[in-house]
Design an enzyme around this catalytic site. Structure first.
Site, PDB file in Angstrom:
ATOM      1  N   SER A  86       0.852  -1.197   0.000  1.00 36.34           N
ATOM      2  CA  SER A  86       0.000   0.000   0.000  1.00 36.34           C
ATOM      3  C   SER A  86       0.881   1.238   0.000  1.00 36.34           C
ATOM      4  O   SER A  86       1.653   1.458   0.936  1.00 36.34           O
ATOM      5  CB  SER A  86      -0.888   0.029   1.245  1.00 36.34           C
ATOM      6  OG  SER A  86      -1.400   1.342   1.400  1.00 36.34           O
ATOM      7  N   HIS A 129      -1.417  -1.465  -4.076  1.00 38.64           N
ATOM      8  CA  HIS A 129      -2.674  -1.133  -3.404  1.00 38.64           C
ATOM      9  C   HIS A 129      -2.740   0.371  -3.159  1.00 38.64           C
ATOM     10  O   HIS A 129      -1.808   0.951  -2.583  1.00 38.64           O
ATOM     11  CB  HIS A 129      -2.719  -1.917  -2.084  1.00 38.64           C
ATOM     12  CG  HIS A 129      -3.979  -1.780  -1.296  1.00 38.64           C
ATOM     13  ND1 HIS A 129      -5.097  -2.563  -1.528  1.00 38.64           N
ATOM     14  CD2 HIS A 129      -4.304  -0.962  -0.269  1.00 38.64           C
ATOM     15  CE1 HIS A 129      -6.041  -2.235  -0.664  1.00 38.64           C
ATOM     16  NE2 HIS A 129      -5.593  -1.264   0.116  1.00 38.64           N
ATOM     17  N   MET A 144     -11.075  -5.964   6.183  1.00 37.89           N
ATOM     18  CA  MET A 144     -10.262  -5.025   6.965  1.00 37.89           C
ATOM     19  C   MET A 144      -9.846  -5.680   8.281  1.00 37.89           C
ATOM     20  O   MET A 144     -10.682  -6.177   9.036  1.00 37.89           O
ATOM     21  CB  MET A 144     -11.056  -3.738   7.259  1.00 37.89           C
ATOM     22  CG  MET A 144     -11.410  -2.905   6.038  1.00 37.89           C
ATOM     23  SD  MET A 144     -10.018  -2.509   4.960  1.00 37.89           S
ATOM     24  CE  MET A 144      -8.915  -1.638   6.078  1.00 37.89           C
ATOM     25  N   HIS A 171      -8.630   0.817  -3.394  1.00 39.38           N
ATOM     26  CA  HIS A 171      -9.532   0.623  -2.264  1.00 39.38           C
ATOM     27  C   HIS A 171     -10.174   1.965  -1.926  1.00 39.38           C
ATOM     28  O   HIS A 171      -9.506   2.862  -1.414  1.00 39.38           O
ATOM     29  CB  HIS A 171      -8.674   0.080  -1.094  1.00 39.38           C
ATOM     30  CG  HIS A 171      -9.397  -0.080   0.191  1.00 39.38           C
ATOM     31  ND1 HIS A 171      -8.717  -0.229   1.397  1.00 39.38           N
ATOM     32  CD2 HIS A 171     -10.716  -0.123   0.508  1.00 39.38           C
ATOM     33  CE1 HIS A 171      -9.590  -0.361   2.375  1.00 39.38           C
ATOM     34  NE2 HIS A 171     -10.808  -0.295   1.866  1.00 39.38           N
ATOM     35  N   MET A 231      -9.094   7.952   0.619  1.00 41.06           N
ATOM     36  CA  MET A 231      -9.846   8.349   1.825  1.00 41.06           C
ATOM     37  C   MET A 231     -10.407   9.747   1.653  1.00 41.06           C
ATOM     38  O   MET A 231      -9.697  10.648   1.204  1.00 41.06           O
ATOM     39  CB  MET A 231      -8.909   8.333   3.031  1.00 41.06           C
ATOM     40  CG  MET A 231      -8.217   7.009   3.246  1.00 41.06           C
ATOM     41  SD  MET A 231      -7.063   7.115   4.624  1.00 41.06           S
ATOM     42  CE  MET A 231      -6.432   5.437   4.636  1.00 41.06           C
ATOM     43  N   ASP A 242      -4.957   3.468  -1.430  1.00 41.25           N
ATOM     44  CA  ASP A 242      -5.966   3.748  -0.406  1.00 41.25           C
ATOM     45  C   ASP A 242      -6.524   5.141  -0.589  1.00 41.25           C
ATOM     46  O   ASP A 242      -5.828   6.133  -0.359  1.00 41.25           O
ATOM     47  CB  ASP A 242      -5.330   3.618   0.984  1.00 41.25           C
ATOM     48  CG  ASP A 242      -5.099   2.169   1.357  1.00 41.25           C
ATOM     49  OD1 ASP A 242      -6.061   1.386   1.291  1.00 41.25           O
ATOM     50  OD2 ASP A 242      -3.956   1.820   1.703  1.00 41.25           O
ATOM     51  N   MET A 296     -12.256   4.242   0.232  1.00 38.68           N
ATOM     52  CA  MET A 296     -12.849   4.461   1.563  1.00 38.68           C
ATOM     53  C   MET A 296     -13.555   5.805   1.495  1.00 38.68           C
ATOM     54  O   MET A 296     -13.168   6.778   2.139  1.00 38.68           O
ATOM     55  CB  MET A 296     -11.740   4.440   2.625  1.00 38.68           C
ATOM     56  CG  MET A 296     -11.225   3.033   2.891  1.00 38.68           C
ATOM     57  SD  MET A 296      -9.617   3.043   3.714  1.00 38.68           S
ATOM     58  CE  MET A 296      -8.566   3.161   2.276  1.00 38.68           C
ATOM     59  N   ASP A 332      -6.339  -6.563   4.801  1.00 40.10           N
ATOM     60  CA  ASP A 332      -5.835  -5.195   4.721  1.00 40.10           C
ATOM     61  C   ASP A 332      -5.728  -4.556   6.104  1.00 40.10           C
ATOM     62  O   ASP A 332      -6.740  -4.265   6.739  1.00 40.10           O
ATOM     63  CB  ASP A 332      -6.771  -4.367   3.831  1.00 40.10           C
ATOM     64  CG  ASP A 332      -6.208  -2.990   3.520  1.00 40.10           C
ATOM     65  OD1 ASP A 332      -5.058  -2.714   3.899  1.00 40.10           O
ATOM     66  OD2 ASP A 332      -6.933  -2.189   2.896  1.00 40.10           O
ATOM     67  N   GLY A 333      -4.487  -4.350   6.542  1.00 39.87           N
ATOM     68  CA  GLY A 333      -4.240  -3.612   7.779  1.00 39.87           C
ATOM     69  C   GLY A 333      -3.421  -4.385   8.787  1.00 39.87           C
ATOM     70  O   GLY A 333      -3.787  -5.485   9.186  1.00 39.87           O
TER      71      GLY A 333
END
Ligand code: DX5
Ligand code: ZN
Length: 221
Positions: free
Chosen positions: A10, A35, A139, A68, A39, A37, A70, A177-178
């Site tokens: 990520s 990946h 997640m 991804h 947001m 992210d 969010m 993920d995470g």
């Protein structure tokens, strides 16, 4: 379901002043996916980057771009992420009112579609969409920030998704993920994960290519 697990660094944890170089280092180490992210500061309490960031990352690599989202109202942004180079877009079950429509909208652009689910959301909520998705993003932290600690109950949820897949003869990939680290990556794979997202455990390393190689060895050996 893939034959051997995929590592998806990520870039949230990357040094953005050297983004292209760090992505190339991650791919040199063997990372198969990148990946991204996204947001929005509303669905999650943080703002990251948008389609411009995905476009920049995509120009640095020929790897599969796993995006991804969010964000609330993802349908309005699908096209811009497709144009930026997304190969797969995931939306959160908690962020959309009409999940089936959002998944079909993504697929209408000819790319893959995924559904992401938070740690405290019942897996039963995504049950009706499992036939339609290419990926489930499970997640293992509360989304919004990199560098958090892996929530141990995620392992049982990976296993449950893998059992459901086998029982119903489905083919979605399971992405974790995470908080994925050298210490827990193998247990995620053993539980049934196919795609392992790793942000800080890749980009906080002094030697990014060798850290990627280490993570891949740890999950496949
Ligand atoms: C969390 C993001 C993750 C995160 C992973 O909101 O979806 O992809 O960046 O980062 P690490 O591996 O540092 O937990
Ligand atoms: Zn993510």
């Amino acid at each position: 379901m893939s034959a051997s697990p995929i590592l998806a660094p990520s870039i949230l944890a990357a040094d953005f002043t050297r983004l292209g170089e760090q992505i190339r280092q991650a791919t040199e180490g063997g990372a198969q996916w990148i990946h991204c992210d996204i947001m929005d500061g509303h669905f999650v309490p943080n703002i990251s980057y948008g389609a411009m960031g995905v476009d920049a990352a995509n120009q640095a690599t020929d790897r599969f771009m796993d995006v991804h989202l969010m964000i609330f109202n993802p349908d309005s942004y699908t096209e811009s992420f497709v144009k930026a180079g997304a190969d797969l877009l995931s939306v959160h079950v908690e962020a959309v009112a009409h999940l089936h429509r959002s998944i079909q909208h993504i697929k209408s652009f000819g790319i893959q579609a995924g559904v992401a689910i938070n740690p405290a959301t019942s897996l039963s909520l995504i049950d009706p969409i499992l036939e339609e998705v290419d990926l489930v993003v499970l997640m293992s932290v509360n989304p919004g920030f990199g560098g958090q600690k892996f929530i141990p109950s995620s392992l049982g949820r990976i296993q449950a998704l893998a059992d459901t897949r086998a029982r119903r003869g489905l083919s979605y990939k399971i992405e974790v993920d995470g908080g994925v680290t050298l210490d827990n990556i193998r247990s995620c794979v053993d539980a049934g994960a196919d795609v392992l997202v790793a942000g800080s455990s890749v980009f906080a390393a002094n030697d990014i290519p060798s850290r990627v190689r280490e993570l891949i060895t740890r999950m496949t050996a």
